[in-house]
Write a protein that holds these residues in place. Structure first.
Motif, PDB file in Angstrom:
ATOM      1  N   VAL A  29       0.866  -1.174   0.000  1.00  0.00           N
ATOM      2  CA  VAL A  29       0.000   0.000   0.000  1.00  0.00           C
ATOM      3  C   VAL A  29       0.902   1.222   0.000  1.00  0.00           C
ATOM      4  CG1 VAL A  29      -1.846   1.238   1.183  1.00  0.00           C
ATOM      5  CG2 VAL A  29      -1.746  -1.253   1.328  1.00  0.00           C
ATOM      6  N   PRO A  30       1.174   1.820  -1.168  1.00  0.00           N
ATOM      7  CA  PRO A  30       2.118   2.935  -1.236  1.00  0.00           C
ATOM      8  C   PRO A  30       1.788   4.042  -0.251  1.00  0.00           C
ATOM      9  CG  PRO A  30       1.546   2.194  -3.427  1.00  0.00           C
ATOM     10  CD  PRO A  30       0.634   1.468  -2.482  1.00  0.00           C
ATOM     11  N   PHE A  31       2.743   4.344   0.620  1.00  0.00           N
ATOM     12  CA  PHE A  31       2.559   5.370   1.643  1.00  0.00           C
ATOM     13  C   PHE A  31       2.744   6.743   1.008  1.00  0.00           C
ATOM     14  CE2 PHE A  31       4.036   7.964   5.219  1.00  0.00           C
ATOM     15  CZ  PHE A  31       3.106   7.635   6.180  1.00  0.00           C
ATOM     16  N   PRO A  32       1.916   7.780   1.364  1.00  0.00           N
ATOM     17  CA  PRO A  32       0.978   7.840   2.485  1.00  0.00           C
ATOM     18  C   PRO A  32      -0.461   7.537   2.096  1.00  0.00           C
ATOM     19  CG  PRO A  32       1.300  10.025   1.637  1.00  0.00           C
ATOM     20  CD  PRO A  32       2.110   9.121   0.764  1.00  0.00           C
ATOM     21  N   GLY A  33      -0.690   6.996   0.922  1.00  0.00           N
ATOM     22  CA  GLY A  33      -2.054   6.727   0.499  1.00  0.00           C
ATOM     23  C   GLY A  33      -2.617   5.485   1.157  1.00  0.00           C
ATOM     24  N   ALA A  34      -3.834   5.141   0.809  1.00  0.00           N
ATOM     25  CA  ALA A  34      -4.507   3.977   1.382  1.00  0.00           C
ATOM     26  C   ALA A  34      -5.010   3.049   0.287  1.00  0.00           C
ATOM     27  CB  ALA A  34      -5.666   4.429   2.261  1.00  0.00           C
TER      28      ALA A  34
END
Length: 388
Positions: free
Chosen positions: A202-207
């Protein structure tokens, strides 16, 4: 010596495992070396499919990540080094395949645990018999020789499930026996394994979920061997081993976005970390049993290409901005492609007493020419935005 046999093997069966830890064939219980031995039955009974699995069950052996994606490092009795020559010798039969600490992302190649006669783990300095890179010890993967009298076969299949993860499965088969009884024998094997992942990327900072169970892995192994024995005194064995593995993403988890108690593991990397590793190993072993002495020649060539691709997004921003994540650049991405190349030619000529001689001795000549190259290419199309 610690001899590890299948659970249903009795004491007499376990003590009959023959090893070559001293370069001569003898029962493991008589070897004056701190030694652990796994035969194929023990590997299967304990579900050992990789060197990492074996390390967890072997005293004094540690197998830990180095911090570079899927890269790992093996140590015995705490002896390790991140640079220079390796501290643990890794052998396939009589061929050394360990890697030196050159550049980032270097690691050893380990044969998969399929169709092996045994695995020997020799603890403590082993430089006298196994040369350099054996300060901590030596690990030997011994492959089965082709039979000259009887046909034998071995097959294995497995399906399993990972909690909150993907399915694992494998299939493999080996068969060998005489083409001409007592003169010519062959053995061939093929193996495939899929290790299902259990970490969601889950690519940070997304959800937004990029890939579920991203840290899966695939392994392919093919081996062929032929033995020619023109007389009772002479035997020659030619073998070829090919292995190709792919780790599809790192197994590092991000505690910030994971829930360990619930078994919810996530990685916040923006780019998958992929590790491609393949090697090719042809070898020729010639044995002569003379009157009161043996002569053994081993010739081999080890070709390997290891190409990891690492997510360098937080590394670059951390170096130049002091933060792994910059709110003004939420889609910042950078990648590092590593190239590790190994080309090694080995020739060994050994003279020794027979294994049953009262006075035992060994004398040998050894030559190894290793060319190892390491390179790193960082691809960062957004670097200009970072330094503005």
């Amino acid at each position: 010596a610690e001899t590890i046999a299948a659970p249903n093997a009795g004491p007499d069966q376990a003590s009959e495992i023959v090893v070559t830890a001293t370069r001569m064939s003898e029962a493991a219980s008589r070897v004056p070396v701190s030694l652990s031995v796994y035969n194929q039955q023990a590997l299967d009974a304990r579900g050992i499919r990789s060197m990492e699995d074996a390390a967890q069950m072997t005293p004094g052996v540690a197998f830990a990540p180095t911090g570079f994606g899927a890269q790992t490092e093996l140590s015995i009795r705490g002896v390790r080094s991140d640079v220079g020559a390796a501290t643990v010798g890794v052998y396939v039969d009589d061929t050394p395949i360990q890697a030196a600490g050159l550049g980032f992302g270097n690691q050893n190649a380990y044969p998969k645990m399929f169709d092996l006669e045994r695995v020997e783990v020799l603890r403590g300095p082993q430089g006298t018999l196994f040369g350099s890179s054996s300060q901590g010890g030596t690990i030997r993967f011994i492959t089965p020789a082709p039979g000259l009298q009887d046909w034998t076969g071995y097959a294995r299949g497995e399906v399993s499930d990972t909690s909150r993860g993907a399915m694992n499965y494998e299939i493999g088969a080996a068969v060998g026996g005489p083409v001409v009884t007592d003169k010519i024998g062959i053995r061939v094997s093929a193996y495939y394994r899929r290790d299902g992942g259990y970490i969601d990327r889950v690519p940070f900072p997304g959800a937004t979920l990029a890939k579920r169970n991203s840290n899966s892995a695939d392994s392919y192994v093919v081996r062929g061997a032929m033995t020619f024995a023109p007389s009772d005194e002479i035997r020659a064995t030619a073998a070829i081993l090919y292995q190709n593995t792919r780790q599809n993403d790192t197994s590092n988890i991000w505690a910030l976005i994971s829930d360990r108690e619930k078994g919810d593991f996530k990685s916040g990397q923006r780019i998958p970390t992929i590790d491609r590793d393949k090697f090719f190993l042809p070898s020729l072993k010639i044995e002569y049993n003379g009157p009161g002495f043996d002569v053994i020649s081993n010739t081999s060539y080890f070709w390997r290409r290891n190409n990891p691709s690492l997510d360098y997004s937080d590394v670059v921003t951390g170096i130049f901005a002091g933060l792994p994540y910059i709110p003004e650049l939420p889609n910042y991405e950078a990648m590092a492609n590593l190239q590790n190349k190994y080309d090694s030619f080995t020739q060994e000529l050994r003279f020794q007493s027979p294994s049953d001689a009262r006075l035992r001795w060994a004398f040998g000549l050894y030559y190894n020419h290793l060319k190892q190259k390491a390179g790193e290419q960082i691809i960062d199309e957004n670097f200009g935005d970072l330094i503005q």
